[in-house]
Design an enzyme around this catalytic site. Structure first.
Site, PDB file in Angstrom:
ATOM      1  N   GLU A 138      26.050  62.850 107.446  1.00 10.51           N
ATOM      2  CA  GLU A 138      26.348  61.937 106.333  1.00 10.51           C
ATOM      3  C   GLU A 138      27.812  62.038 105.935  1.00 10.51           C
ATOM      4  OE1 GLU A 138      24.151  59.733 106.390  1.00 10.51           O
ATOM      5  OE2 GLU A 138      23.499  59.676 104.324  1.00 10.51           O
ATOM      6  N   THR A 169      29.406  52.795 101.824  1.00  5.52           N
ATOM      7  CA  THR A 169      29.147  53.856 100.844  1.00  5.52           C
ATOM      8  C   THR A 169      30.452  54.559 100.454  1.00  5.52           C
ATOM      9  OG1 THR A 169      26.905  54.147 101.639  1.00  5.52           O
ATOM     10  CG2 THR A 169      27.866  56.014 100.456  1.00  5.52           C
TER      11      THR A 169
HETATM   12  N1  HSE Z   1      23.874  58.880  96.577  1.00  4.40           N
HETATM   13  C1  HSE Z   1      24.602  58.083  97.524  1.00  4.40           C
HETATM   14  C2  HSE Z   1      25.496  57.132  96.783  1.00  4.40           C
HETATM   15  C3  HSE Z   1      23.628  57.330  98.379  1.00  4.40           C
HETATM   16  O1  HSE Z   1      25.010  56.477  95.869  1.00  4.40           O
HETATM   17  O2  HSE Z   1      26.690  57.036  97.090  1.00  4.40           O
HETATM   18  C4  HSE Z   1      24.247  56.436  99.388  1.00  4.40           C
HETATM   19  O3  HSE Z   1      23.214  55.778 100.106  1.00  4.40           O
END
Ligand code: HSE
Length: 313
Positions: free
Chosen positions: A131, A184
């Protein structure tokens, strides 16, 4: 000796409203499929990727599935050559855990190929590193539910402290994915590192309320605890017509609604399949009215997580 294994890992809803980086749950479909095969040639190769429109890197180190397999082999100290075939069924930059589904499916498959030398906790750590490769942060709120299934609380990242929460039987999730892409990495950059204390107080009250609601199987408590006072107000502008889509979900019976992960997908929870379908139609018509193509998905919370589809000796 197994020669090849194919695995599936599901889409996930991260944050779940109030729980930025600490809550996530899995849904049944869609998800990504990864096949790993032993090769006589040393190293890890991505032979084929379908469903990505040619956009994902086939350089193993730069792809979450390939990266995860490389880290796995390092961890078990194997120089076995591995070929990877990746079938992307999740849209990229969708807020449905696309990068996580690829790395988790790859890890479940390669771990099975070697007769499960690593525990899921070890696979989680590798998936979190993947990730970081994908979006610059080793958040676990997509990879953990994709791996374990269910509704997950990530109480701590380092070392991972993962708690599986109970889910009421009659809880349904509707997801709408408008055809817009949000990276993201970019959606995280707009979140300031400091937040006003009054917002923080409301937010941690809601995270506690959500956990209590899940344990008590109290859908109205779950619904009112989803409210996100911190992240949603800052990210909503990235999703055209978000407020209208959310309002239509609430008007059509959703117990709560927010951004799925970093968006643009939006999720809404409800208490019956019939209601989940009505919400899907209502949110879809909001985007269709603005000529934005969209897809909807309806699911209960997936309790299984990633699974093996096939193996060949
Ligand atoms: N918690 C992460 C964000 C999840 O909101 O950036 C991304 O899928």
């Amino acid at each position: 000796m197994k020669q090849s294994v194919t695995a599936f890992a599901p889409a996930t809803v991260a944050n779940v409203g109030c729980g930025y980086d600490i809550f996530g749950f899995a849904i049944d479909e869609p998800g990504d499929i990864v096949r790993v095969s032993r090769s006589k040639t040393a190293g890890v190769r991505i032979l084929e990727i379908t469903g990505d429109g040619g956009r994902l890197s086939k350089i193993a180190e730069q792809n979450t599935a390939g990266f995860a397999v490389i880290r796995f082999l390092e961890k078990i100290q194997s120089d076995q050559g591995i070929d990877i075939r990746l079938t992307k069924q999740l849209p990229m930059g969708s807020g449905m855990g696309s990068s996580a589904a690829s790395s988790v499916a790859a890890l479940i498959a390669v771990n099975h190929l070697f007769n499960e030398p690593l525990q899921k906790a070890d696979l989680l750590t590798i998936a979190m590193e993947a990730e970081k490769l994908a979006c610059g942060a080793a958040h676990a709120d997509n990879v953990a539910p994709a791996l374990f299934g269910g509704f997950i609380l990530i109480r701590e990242n380092t070392p991972p402290d993962i708690i599986e929460l109970p889910v009421p039987d009659d809880l349904y999730c509707t997801i709408i994915h408008p055809d817009i892409e949000i990276k993201t990495l970019n959606a995280r950059k707009i979140i300031e590192p400091f937040i006003p204390l009054p917002d923080a107080v409301k937010q941690w009250a809601n995270t506690a309320g959500l956990v209590a609601g899940l344990y008590k199987k109290d859908l109205t408590l779950i619904g009112r605890s989803l409210t996100d006072h911190i992240i949603e107000p800052r990210r909503a502008n990235l999703i055209p017509h978000f407020d209208e889509a959310k309002q239509s979900a609430i008007d059509n019976g959703a117990i709560g609604c927010s951004i799925s992960g970093s968006g643009p997908s939006i999720f809404a929870l409800s208490s019956s399949l019939e209601n989940a379908e009505i919400i899907a139609v209502s949110m879809s018509s909001v985007f269709s009215n603005y000529f934005i193509a969209n897809q909807t998905y309806i699911s209960k919370i997936n309790q299984t997580g990633a699974r093996i589809l096939d193996e060949k000796d």
